[in-house]
Scaffold this active site. Structure first.
Site, PDB file in Angstrom:
ATOM      1  N   GLY A  33       0.825  -1.205   0.000  1.00  0.00           N
ATOM      2  CA  GLY A  33       0.000   0.000   0.000  1.00  0.00           C
ATOM      3  C   GLY A  33       0.855   1.249   0.000  1.00  0.00           C
ATOM      4  O   GLY A  33       2.012   1.224  -0.436  1.00  0.00           O
ATOM      5  N   CYS A  34       0.314   2.320   0.506  1.00  0.00           N
ATOM      6  CA  CYS A  34       1.002   3.603   0.536  1.00  0.00           C
ATOM      7  C   CYS A  34       2.352   3.488   1.247  1.00  0.00           C
ATOM      8  O   CYS A  34       2.425   3.051   2.398  1.00  0.00           O
ATOM      9  CB  CYS A  34       0.139   4.631   1.251  1.00  0.00           C
ATOM     10  SG  CYS A  34       0.958   6.210   1.555  1.00  0.00           S
TER      11      CYS A  34
END
Length: 200
Positions: A33-34
């Site tokens: 993810g981020c």
């Protein structure tokens, strides 16, 4: 021994120590993810020497953040972790990896959607590949997750560091809304669960 000689010996000792440390260090490249969130977690682990946000897994050389955000570069947001295997193993790195994101969510982590947010392990050796695949099998066998794991286990090819402003993002921007609402709860949960593995 003169002060100058003492300083020379000290510098030499430090330099040799750095060489030995660098020689023994291993690298892990992970997409979860981020990268702001992932970096904020792994940077606090004992045995982790550095965490660099960047891009991996795509076809475009030296991609920019805006390009990666389109989802058309093939790259994932990743962190490249340099760690001391005498203090933390690759298995322990993966233990944290499975905990701080949802490996059953395809191309999505929370509100962040797109192939750039996919779950991925870019292995640097056959040993890392074996460890990752065996870990996934065990997680399936133990039914740790309700849905199948969709994490890619693919060979590492290239890593492109993210722009400077992405590094230590949470540390420098902790009061921003995304940091408060998304990163901070994840970091706090991680600290509680892995308190025995944190740097002092």
């Amino acid at each position: 021994m003169s002060i100058l000689k003492q300083i020379t010996v000290l510098i030499t000792t430090i330099f040799i120590g750095m060489i030995v440390e660098a020689k023994n260090a291993e690298t892990a490249t992970l997409g979860a993810g981020c990268f702001w969130c992932v970096e904020a977690v792994f940077d606090q682990l004992k045995g982790v020497e550095s965490v660099q946000s960047g891009y991996s897994g795509g076809d475009i050389k030296n991609p920019a953040y805006k390009e990666v955000c389109t989802g058309r570069t093939g790259h994932a947001e990743v962190v490249q972790i340099t760690f001391n295997p005498e203090l933390i193993t690759f298995e322990e790195i993966l233990e944290v990896f499975w905990t701080v994101h949802d490996p059953t969510s395809l191309n999505r982590q929370g509100a962040d959607v797109g192939t750039q947010y996919r779950s991925a392990i870019f292995y640097h050796s056959e040993k890392q590949k074996e460890v990752a695949n065996e870990y996934i099998k065990q997680l399936h066998y133990d039914k740790v997750f309700d849905k199948p794991i969709v994490t890619e286990v693919v060979p590492f090819e290239a890593f492109y560091p993210a722009e400077d402003y992405h590094n230590d993002y949470y540390e420098r921007n902790g009061d921003q809304p995304y940091c408060r609402m998304v990163i901070r709860p994840k970091v706090n949960k991680f600290k509680k669960q892995f308190k025995d593995k944190l740097k002092k």
